[in-house]
Design a protein around this motif. Structure first.
Motif, short mmCIF file in Angstrom:
data_model
loop_
_atom_site.label_atom_id
_atom_site.label_comp_id
_atom_site.label_asym_id
_atom_site.label_seq_id
_atom_site.Cartn_x
_atom_site.Cartn_y
_atom_site.Cartn_z
N HIS A 64 -37.18 -5.43 -7.78
CA HIS A 64 -37.93 -5.05 -8.75
C HIS A 64 -37.57 -4.75 -9.99
N VAL A 65 -36.51 -4.10 -10.18
CA VAL A 65 -35.91 -3.83 -11.60
C VAL A 65 -35.24 -5.33 -11.82
N VAL A 69 -36.25 -6.95 -15.59
CA VAL A 69 -35.03 -7.33 -16.68
C VAL A 69 -35.33 -8.61 -17.18
N ASN A 70 -35.60 -9.58 -16.01
CA ASN A 70 -35.63 -11.33 -16.19
C ASN A 70 -36.90 -11.16 -17.17
N GLU A 71 -37.96 -10.61 -16.72
CA GLU A 71 -39.33 -10.81 -17.50
C GLU A 71 -39.08 -10.23 -19.06
N GLY A 74 -33.98 -10.12 -22.35
CA GLY A 74 -32.96 -9.72 -23.13
C GLY A 74 -33.69 -8.71 -24.25
N ASN A 75 -34.98 -8.33 -24.32
CA ASN A 75 -35.51 -7.39 -25.10
C ASN A 75 -34.96 -6.06 -24.61
N ARG A 76 -34.84 -5.03 -25.54
CA ARG A 76 -34.51 -3.58 -24.78
C ARG A 76 -35.58 -2.82 -24.54
#
Length: 140
Positions: A64-65, A69-71, A74-76
């Motif tokens: 799930h995490v 992250v993939n969705e 690269g945004n913080r």
């Protein structure tokens, strides 16, 4: 001669009754041990299933995490948003008597990453297995 056959029949009857008594005693002991073995097997099976459920919960939470992250591409992440999203897990039912509970323990923010600490409890047939202090690191 009839007295001789009568005595043999009496001795045979005593022998048959003795054998039946021995069979009853041994079968009772055997059934007791069989029942104990079945109960021990069921308990061990519940322990194995609860441990497997807990490990499956860890893998599910990590997936799930990873999906989050993939969705994000690269945004913080905002820590509050991340905490809100990861806190929504309460109880995952796997079947009638097996379920997983995932509790977010903490999110530690560092300069280049978040360290997520969580706890997973797997329950199967009334037996619980807990995996504490599981961690996931999100680097950005």
């Amino acid at each position: 001669m009839t007295k001789y056959f009568s005595e043999q029949r009496g001795a045979a009857l005593v022998l048959v009754l003795f054998i039946i008594t021995l069979m009853l005693i041994f079968s009772t002991i055997l059934l007791y041990h069989l029942n104990t073995s079945v109960a021990q097997f069921d308990k061990m099976e519940a322990v194995i299933q609860s441990e497997s459920a807990a490990e499956m919960g860890v893998e599910y939470y990590r997936a799930h995490v990873e999906k989050m992250v993939n969705e994000a591409e690269g945004n913080r992440f905002d820590k509050a948003l991340l905490e809100q999203s990861l806190n929504r897990f309460e109880k995952i039912d796997l079947d009638d008597s097996t379920f997983v509970e995932i509790d977010l323990t903490s999110i530690e923010e560092r300069t280049d990453s978040y360290i997520i600490t969580f706890r997973v409890k797997g329950t199967a047939h009334g037996n619980e297995s807990v995996l504490d202090d599981q961690t996931i690191t999100i680097s950005f």
